[in-house]
Design a protein around this motif. Structure first.
Motif, mmCIF file in Angstrom:
data_model
loop_
_atom_site.group_PDB
_atom_site.id
_atom_site.type_symbol
_atom_site.label_atom_id
_atom_site.label_comp_id
_atom_site.label_asym_id
_atom_site.label_seq_id
_atom_site.Cartn_x
_atom_site.Cartn_y
_atom_site.Cartn_z
ATOM 1 N N UNK A 133 56.985 17.848 73.654
ATOM 2 C CA UNK A 133 56.572 16.808 75.200
ATOM 3 C C UNK A 133 57.939 16.229 76.365
ATOM 4 N N UNK A 134 58.495 15.932 75.904
ATOM 5 C CA UNK A 134 59.739 15.596 76.872
ATOM 6 C C UNK A 134 60.647 16.036 77.367
ATOM 7 N N UNK A 135 60.858 17.769 76.893
ATOM 8 C CA UNK A 135 61.188 18.595 77.337
ATOM 9 C C UNK A 135 60.748 19.380 77.882
ATOM 10 N N UNK A 136 59.460 19.274 77.654
ATOM 11 C CA UNK A 136 58.536 19.819 78.863
ATOM 12 C C UNK A 136 58.225 19.416 80.177
ATOM 13 N N UNK A 159 63.151 10.266 79.282
ATOM 14 C CA UNK A 159 60.999 10.488 79.369
ATOM 15 C C UNK A 159 61.234 9.711 77.989
ATOM 16 N N UNK A 160 62.312 10.399 77.043
ATOM 17 C CA UNK A 160 61.436 10.646 75.412
ATOM 18 C C UNK A 160 60.408 8.692 74.970
ATOM 19 N N UNK A 161 61.414 8.589 75.352
ATOM 20 C CA UNK A 161 60.991 6.511 74.944
ATOM 21 C C UNK A 161 59.838 5.907 75.201
ATOM 22 N N UNK A 162 59.359 6.696 76.801
ATOM 23 C CA UNK A 162 58.211 6.909 77.359
ATOM 24 C C UNK A 162 58.396 5.206 78.183
ATOM 25 N N UNK A 163 59.693 5.758 78.839
ATOM 26 C CA UNK A 163 60.008 4.523 79.800
ATOM 27 C C UNK A 163 58.423 4.270 80.739
#
Length: 255
Positions: free
Chosen positions: A130-133, A166-170
């Motif tokens: 999801x983050x890479x997308x 963005x992977x850590x849902x900031x």
């Protein structure tokens, strides 16, 4: 909570390096709805001010911040604010792409893993994908996740750093000249990405490129000699600034 409540707020913020004041008494609201650009000549304090939003200046010897900075109304310098947690909520993308010397997968998985955001391997894989997308990189790297992040091109490395953020849902993403080390095609891709991320995160970008600020932001703050000179809608700052110093900078009288 109404949508126009600022996501972050600086109130009378000054930043010092030793006895030198780099930022002087700046107050500004950062909205979750808009991309906010900080512009101004080199050395005007815009990056220093940006770094105060996730306490990156804490890592610089002799630096100190005065005034108040709030995230959702909470003072980020209060004793109850965990700085590691703050930096997960307020992510940062630097001028020079700085992927970890690990695989592409591990670059993105690292944050969610240390923050305990994934219950198991499957969930972690979903977060990575999801983050890479979101960073517009998945199609280019999905078959090479085990390769080193440092083997990617400069533009891909910068998108990997955005995926990592963005992977850590900031809630907020700070970008310090994110495209200045990139070629025009990679720069355009980063700008597209900022458009795509807008509204999902409060985004603040420092740029020396006024055309870039005009393209990607809806609010612009002009800094000069450590002061916030003018702040408003990007369209108005660029077409009808109210302060002569802003007009002189925009029209290229100094830079």
């Amino acid at each position: 909570m109404t949508t126009d409540t600022p996501k972050m707020r600086a109130l009378g913020v000054s930043v010092y390096y030793g006895s030198k004041r780099a930022v002087a008494d700046v107050s500004i609201d950062i909205s979750r709805e808009h991309v906010t650009a900080f512009i101004g000549p080199s050395g005007c304090g815009k990056s220093t001010f940006l770094r105060s939003f996730n306490r990156m200046n804490d890592t610089i010897a002799g630096a100190r911040v005065e005034g108040r900075i709030e995230l959702d109304g909470e003072d980020i310098h209060s004793s109850s604010m965990d700085v590691v947690q703050l930096r997960a909520r307020v992510g940062m993308v630097f001028q020079k792409p700085n992927p970890f010397p690990k695989s592409i997968y591990e670059n993105v998985a690292y944050g969610p893993r240390i923050h305990g955001l994934a219950a198991g391997r499957t969930e972690l894989e979903e977060i990575v994908e999801r983050s890479l997308k979101r960073a517009g990189l998945w199609e280019e790297v999905k078959d090479r996740l085990a390769e080193s992040g440092t083997a990617l091109s400069g533009g891909q490395q910068q998108r990997l750093c955005i995926a990592r953020a963005v992977a850590v849902d900031p809630e907020v993403i700070l970008m310090d000249e994110p495209a200045s080390a990139l070629d025009p095609i990679a720069t355009a891709r980063i700008e597209e990405l900022i458009h795509e991320l807008r509204g999902r995160y409060a985004i603040v970008i420092v740029t020396h490129n006024m055309q870039q600020a005009a393209r990607v932001s809806q609010r612009t703050a002009f800094f000069h000699l450590g002061e916030l000179v003018e702040y408003g809608k990007t369209s108005e700052i660029f077409t009808n600034p109210t302060v002569p110093r802003t007009k002189d900078y925009i029209t290229g009288r100094y830079g």
